[in-house]
Design a protein around this motif. Structure first.
Motif, PDB file in Angstrom:
ATOM      1  N   GLY A  26       1.875  -4.067   5.868  1.00 32.67           N
ATOM      2  CA  GLY A  26       0.836  -4.083   4.830  1.00 32.67           C
ATOM      3  C   GLY A  26       0.836  -5.388   4.051  1.00 32.67           C
ATOM      4  O   GLY A  26      -0.215  -5.947   3.747  1.00 32.67           O
ATOM      5  N   HIS A  27       2.029  -5.897   3.756  1.00 29.76           N
ATOM      6  CA  HIS A  27       2.144  -7.175   3.053  1.00 29.76           C
ATOM      7  C   HIS A  27       1.565  -8.303   3.893  1.00 29.76           C
ATOM      8  O   HIS A  27       0.862  -9.177   3.378  1.00 29.76           O
ATOM      9  N   SER A  28       1.843  -8.291   5.171  1.00 32.08           N
ATOM     10  CA  SER A  28       1.338  -9.347   6.062  1.00 32.08           C
ATOM     11  C   SER A  28      -0.185  -9.351   6.094  1.00 32.08           C
ATOM     12  O   SER A  28      -0.812 -10.411   6.012  1.00 32.08           O
ATOM     13  N   ILE A  29      -0.773  -8.182   6.201  1.00 36.49           N
ATOM     14  CA  ILE A  29      -2.237  -8.078   6.198  1.00 36.49           C
ATOM     15  C   ILE A  29      -2.786  -8.520   4.846  1.00 36.49           C
ATOM     16  O   ILE A  29      -3.742  -9.295   4.773  1.00 36.49           O
ATOM     17  N   GLY A  30      -2.163  -8.034   3.786  1.00 35.03           N
ATOM     18  CA  GLY A  30      -2.593  -8.431   2.438  1.00 35.03           C
ATOM     19  C   GLY A  30      -2.439  -9.922   2.208  1.00 35.03           C
ATOM     20  O   GLY A  30      -3.301 -10.562   1.603  1.00 35.03           O
ATOM     21  N   TYR A  31      -1.339 -10.492   2.699  1.00 34.48           N
ATOM     22  CA  TYR A  31      -1.100 -11.930   2.552  1.00 34.48           C
ATOM     23  C   TYR A  31      -2.194 -12.716   3.264  1.00 34.48           C
ATOM     24  O   TYR A  31      -2.729 -13.689   2.724  1.00 34.48           O
TER      25      TYR A  31
END
Length: 132
Positions: free
Chosen positions: A94-99
């Motif tokens: 989720g962090h990677s997508i958000g980033y």
């Protein structure tokens, strides 16, 4: 309280903060030749110090409360070790997508002012600048 939980070792976000900072420091030590090159450039020491500060703020100040918020509001508490691993994996994905989405947004005309610092590391990119 919220912040006591956020900065507690029972919060996986706080654990990930320390893991990220330690890993970044190790990678930085392995990149000392490049760090020296950054620091030798005009204004390089100040730029590097700002990158380190931003890294600490992003990981140690902003990260744990955001993790606490997300994990308590949108994720259920896992009861098994496998569930905990799955939760951490989901947060990383989720962090990677958000980033990615946030980085694209930072390149818009309206937000580039907040992102310009990141691109000052345009010739030599050392590990500490990845989270700056």
């Amino acid at each position: 309280t919220f912040f006591a939980r956020a900065y507690s070792m029972s919060n996986d976000g706080w654990v990930m903060t320390w893991a990220t900072l330690i890993l970044t420091a190790l990678l930085e030590l392995m990149s000392m030749d490049e760090v020296r090159k950054v620091c030798k450039r005009e204004g390089g020491r100040t730029l590097y110090a700002q990158g380190v500060l931003c890294n600490v703020v992003n990981n140690a100040v902003l990260g744990p409360p955001l993790y606490e918020l997300v994990s308590n509001r949108w994720m259920s508490q896992p009861f098994t070790a496998a569930g905990r691993v799955a939760m951490v994996f989901a947060v990383i994905v989720g962090h990677s997508i958000g980033y990615y989405c946030a980085h694209r947004w930072m390149h818009t005309r309206a937000m580039y002012w907040a992102h310009r610092f990141h691109h000052r590391f345009n010739c030599i990119v050392v590990p500490v600048t990845a989270n700056a």
